[in-house]
Design an enzyme around this catalytic site. Structure first.
Site, PDB file in Angstrom:
ATOM      1  N   GLN A 324       0.894  -1.189   0.017  1.00  0.00           N
ATOM      2  CA  GLN A 324      -0.008  -0.021   0.092  1.00  0.00           C
ATOM      3  C   GLN A 324       1.063   1.124  -0.147  1.00  0.00           C
ATOM      4  O   GLN A 324       2.015   1.450   0.608  1.00  0.00           O
ATOM      5  CB  GLN A 324      -0.985   0.072   1.334  1.00  0.00           C
ATOM      6  CG  GLN A 324      -2.050   1.087   1.034  1.00  0.00           C
ATOM      7  CD  GLN A 324      -2.804   0.758   2.298  1.00  0.00           C
ATOM      8  OE1 GLN A 324      -3.019   0.014   3.048  1.00  0.00           O
ATOM      9  NE2 GLN A 324      -4.043   1.878   2.126  1.00  0.00           N
ATOM     10  N   CYS A 330      -6.886   0.237   0.867  1.00  0.00           N
ATOM     11  CA  CYS A 330      -6.585  -1.085   1.347  1.00  0.00           C
ATOM     12  C   CYS A 330      -7.558  -2.306   1.021  1.00  0.00           C
ATOM     13  O   CYS A 330      -7.259  -3.398   0.781  1.00  0.00           O
ATOM     14  CB  CYS A 330      -6.235  -1.204   2.996  1.00  0.00           C
ATOM     15  SG  CYS A 330      -7.759  -1.120   3.948  1.00  0.00           S
ATOM     16  N   HIS A 464      -9.753  -2.508   9.041  1.00  0.00           N
ATOM     17  CA  HIS A 464      -8.527  -2.576   8.138  1.00  0.00           C
ATOM     18  C   HIS A 464      -9.007  -3.784   7.310  1.00  0.00           C
ATOM     19  O   HIS A 464      -9.442  -4.761   7.868  1.00  0.00           O
ATOM     20  CB  HIS A 464      -7.288  -2.453   8.698  1.00  0.00           C
ATOM     21  CG  HIS A 464      -5.935  -2.309   7.587  1.00  0.00           C
ATOM     22  ND1 HIS A 464      -6.062  -1.747   6.975  1.00  0.00           N
ATOM     23  CD2 HIS A 464      -5.087  -3.294   7.679  1.00  0.00           C
ATOM     24  CE1 HIS A 464      -4.857  -1.844   6.001  1.00  0.00           C
ATOM     25  NE2 HIS A 464      -4.151  -2.814   6.544  1.00  0.00           N
ATOM     26  N   ASN A 488      -1.452  -8.411   5.755  1.00  0.00           N
ATOM     27  CA  ASN A 488      -1.874  -6.909   5.818  1.00  0.00           C
ATOM     28  C   ASN A 488      -1.132  -6.201   4.729  1.00  0.00           C
ATOM     29  O   ASN A 488      -0.072  -6.263   4.559  1.00  0.00           O
ATOM     30  CB  ASN A 488      -1.235  -6.355   7.095  1.00  0.00           C
ATOM     31  CG  ASN A 488      -1.525  -4.800   7.283  1.00  0.00           C
ATOM     32  OD1 ASN A 488      -1.967  -3.952   6.429  1.00  0.00           O
ATOM     33  ND2 ASN A 488      -0.988  -4.372   8.512  1.00  0.00           N
ATOM     34  N   TRP A 490      -0.336  -3.524   4.113  1.00  0.00           N
ATOM     35  CA  TRP A 490       1.025  -2.422   4.327  1.00  0.00           C
ATOM     36  C   TRP A 490       2.160  -3.247   4.027  1.00  0.00           C
ATOM     37  O   TRP A 490       3.119  -2.486   3.680  1.00  0.00           O
ATOM     38  CB  TRP A 490       0.716  -1.832   5.730  1.00  0.00           C
ATOM     39  CG  TRP A 490      -0.251  -0.983   6.103  1.00  0.00           C
ATOM     40  CD1 TRP A 490      -1.156  -0.494   5.189  1.00  0.00           C
ATOM     41  CD2 TRP A 490      -0.542  -0.364   7.550  1.00  0.00           C
ATOM     42  NE1 TRP A 490      -2.189   0.088   5.867  1.00  0.00           N
ATOM     43  CE2 TRP A 490      -2.083   0.273   7.191  1.00  0.00           C
ATOM     44  CE3 TRP A 490      -0.212  -0.550   8.464  1.00  0.00           C
ATOM     45  CZ2 TRP A 490      -2.539   1.016   8.341  1.00  0.00           C
ATOM     46  CZ3 TRP A 490      -0.658   0.079   9.771  1.00  0.00           C
ATOM     47  CH2 TRP A 490      -1.871   0.881   9.479  1.00  0.00           C
TER      48      TRP A 490
END
Length: 724
Positions: A324, A330, A464, A488, A490
């Site tokens: 990301q 997301c 998230h 995740n 991220w």
């Protein structure tokens, strides 16, 4: 940590601020990703019982399927605990709806408008859904439905199936990944290499391609394709496979559409020795935002200007190619990461007939399902950068650019990068696969009014979107346990730190060989493992993408591998366009507005079980989905998704005209969504006998204009007509 209506979410500013300075892989700051979400709203309407109706209640609360204890400004948002509305102090029946088919065809309940946890988005199902004393949620029931295709009708059956799969080596990742298709395609390539005419089967290089990177002096390396990518490329180059796609039409008012054809434009650019520049999605601020100018200046650069030898795909696509950037999308990245697990699905969206070397001319294309048809989105490869670094989605490998270009194409599809801020993972999954999306929700985390940060002490981030990328069963220190591998987007150290997390003591109960077979890696890469029990406790929502027969048929056309349908029930489907338009008198609103409700579009379904119908009791499983069009695209005009719902009535044997007010007032609904929600799509799943049903989709309020697509699926013979 929800995927349904997963509006990102926390801490974000309205502008596109990149964090981390000059470090390309600096730790993502919350401000760089999350935003205060647009409010997701729920409406419920009372069910008629030939008696006066009660007025709607109104409530506001957190995002559907998410935990939002506070908003960005530290103000406490409302939440629902049990059946009590703490905003208004009134009891609600939102979680007390019993949907038992032979019981009462959906009991009459006063419905409330709310933004808290979502009630079931379907009516009846193969299993009974009982309120269990105030609407308790049955996780086993959810998994029995959501993962029924894995062979488990209940929790025990599902875990038994998981155990069988895991014993075969690889766990459910064998199903999530390409698995058997990859093996069969590999055998085809090995046995018929001499029959390849378009590509070199060993390297995947296109025979006779022009070295565009040399012409334009932009560097570049060839793609690194797997077996499926090579087979799909061969079939594209030789003309064996050609998808029917429509040209992209810009959703932005005032922006002209040129009906760009990828191959025509690419050949023109190569012949004229000019790099392609997209006239529909220019390298300008209008493609970045529509409401607020970014704080930092943005420079558009081609990959060959960012790195020396860019590649579209490096060593095959991977979930680690999805990291990301400074944009709250997301929800999109979670879907993209899952897309990489299935080669045959990935190459439907990312055609392998493009690279930074062969026939390169600064032009790329990506294909998305948009409101009933596949659209080919053509873009140039100029990407938004700051200080020579990509600021939005990117790969963990500096040289790889397919994910950044896919995000740009998706931004073009909806009008700008800003339109991608906040959304539902199911939207992107649907746009990538035409999946049928069952909706399941659970209420397993109460909002803590003392929590003001999105990041929790256990390493998870509230509000998230995460991707489930594998599932295994193992014998841990306390017996057999099901483990999920979760990522995740991220892509950093923000990971679960509880049992079975990276380096935790539980892993010592497994042999090194077991960990190797499961591909367990302890790195700060955003991916972690957690037990099934912890998953139930910590996550509020899981979405499963069910692929239809049309997808499997196209995979056969792409790869030459025929799917095994011997044990697959036959489903029929219909798709029809519709409109709620006040000037035509077809925007009647929900059942509360009884005088105008019958004016809504109505659709007759005629059902007849077939020999392949798996419900051998004469009943059929039916899914009705209504998707409102163009709402994300209208954000630049201050509009967004409307609250919509579905009501289904049992019709006469031969329904030829719309149901009138008298009929509707004297009959209960056969099935319904239960709540009106401002989601792009709502659906209802139920069982029904042979006969006719009438579907009435509507907005909550009358005189709200919108276009929609209605899709109906049934595991038997089906006919759908638009009633007048």
């Amino acid at each position: 940590m929800s995927d349904e209506e997963n509006y990102d979410e926390y801490g974000g500013n309205d502008d596109y601020n990149e964090e981390g300075g000059d470090d390309y892989y600096a730790e993502p700051e919350e401000e760089a990703y999350e935003e205060d979400p647009p409010e997701e709203q729920y409406y419920e309407e009372p069910e008629p019982e030939a008696e006066p109706e009660q007025e709607e209640d109104y409530e506001e609360g957190g995002e559907e399927g998410e935990v939002h204890p506070y908003n960005d400004y530290g103000e406490q948002e409302s939440h629902r605990f049990g059946n009590y509305d703490e905003n208004y102090g009134q009891e609600s029946n939102e979680y007390n709806n019993d949907y038992s088919y032979n019981n009462s065809y959906n009991q009459d309940n006063d419905e409330t408008y709310g933004q808290g946890y979502m009630a079931r988005n379907y009516a009846d199902d193969e299993q009974e859904h009982s309120g269990s004393g105030g609407g308790g949620f049955n996780m086993a029931s959810m998994f029995g439905n959501a993962l029924g295709e894995l062979g488990g009708g209940n929790m025990e059956g599902l875990l038994g199936k998981i155990k069988d799969i895991a014993a075969g080596g690889g766990g459910i990742s064998n199903i999530m990944a390409s698995g058997g298709v990859e093996d069969m395609v590999g055998n085809l390539i090995g046995n018929a290499a001499h029959k390849f005419f378009g590509i070199n089967p060993e390297t995947g290089r296109i025979i006779g391609a022009i070295a565009g990177n040399v012409i334009f002096n932009m560097g570049g390396k060839n793609n690194s394709l797997g077996n499926i990518g090579k087979m799909v490329l061969e079939n594209i180059i030789t003309g064996k496979y050609k998808r029917k796609v429509a040209p992209f039409i810009s959703p932005t008012p005032g922006v002209p559409s040129f009906g760009l054809d990828f191959y025509t434009e690419r050949d023109r650019c190569i012949q004229n020795k000019t790099l392609f520049e997209d006239p529909e999605f220019p390298a300008s601020d209008s493609s970045i935002y529509f409401s607020k100018r970014p704080n930092h200046s943005i420079e558009w650069m081609r990959p060959g200007e960012i790195v020396h030898d860019p590649q579209l795909i490096v060593s095959g696509q991977s979930r680690f190619d999805v990291v990301q950037g400074a944009l709250g999308d997301c929800w999109l990245l979670a879907a993209v990461a899952n897309l990489t697990l299935r080669d045959e699905l990935f190459y439907r969206v990312v055609p392998p007939d493009q690279s930074f070397t062969e026939n390169y001319a600064g032009i790329f294309h990506f294909q998305f399902w948009r409101y009933g048809k596949w659209v080919d989105v053509v873009i140039d490869d100029r990407l938004p950068t700051r200080n020579g670094q990509l600021i939005y989605m990117h790969s963990a490998d500096h040289q790889e650019f397919w994910s950044a270009l896919l995000e740009k194409a998706y931004a073009k599809l909806y009008g700008s990068y800003e339109t991608l801020k906040g959304g539902a993972t199911s939207e992107a999954l649907e746009d990538f696969t035409v999946c049928r999306k069952p909706s399941y929700s659970q209420r397993c985390i109460d909002a803590d009014p003392n929590v003001t940060e999105a990041r929790q002490s256990n390493g998870l981030v509230k509000g998230h979107a995460y991707s489930i990328t594998a599932l295994h069963t193992v014998h841990g220190p306390y017996g057999e346990v099901a483990l999920l591998r979760i990522r995740n987007p991220w892509g950093n150290e923000q990971e679960w730190n509880g049992p079975w997390s990276d380096g935790s003591s539980e892993w010592y109960s497994l042999s090194e060989e077991q960990r190797h077979d499961m591909k367990v890696v302890f790195e700060h890469d955003g991916e972690f493992w957690m037990s099934f029990d912890d998953f139930i406790r910590e996550f509020e929502r899981m979405e499963v993408c069910n692929l239809g027969a049309e997808v499997m048929n196209e995979i056969y056309e792409m790869t030459g591998v025929a799917p095994d349908t011997s044990n697959t029930p036959s489903w029929e489907s219909y798709a029809l366009d519709g409109q709620w338009k006040s000037s035509f008198g077809t925007a009647g609103g929900c059942r509360n507005f009884i005088e105008t409700f019958p004016n809504n579009p109505q659709f007759a379904m005629n059902l007849k079980p077939s020999q392949q119908t798996v419900d051998h009791d004469g009943m059929m499983t039916v899914i009705v989905a209504v998707l409102q069009k163009y709402r994300r695209e209208l954000r630049n005009q201050g509009l967004d998704s409307l609250p919509i719902g579905i009501a289904i009535y049992e019709g006469d044997q031969y329904v030829s005209r719309k149901l009138d007010r008298h009929y509707i007032e004297s009959h209960k609904t056969f099935a319904k969504t239960g709540t009106f929600i401002n989601s792009r799509e709502v659906s209802v799943r139920f069982r029904a006998p042979a006969g006719s049903q009438v579907v009435i989709p509507s907005t909550f309020e009358p005189n709200e204009d919108a276009d929609f697509l209605i899709r109906v699926f049934a595991n038997g013979n089906l006919q759908v007509t638009d009633l007048q």
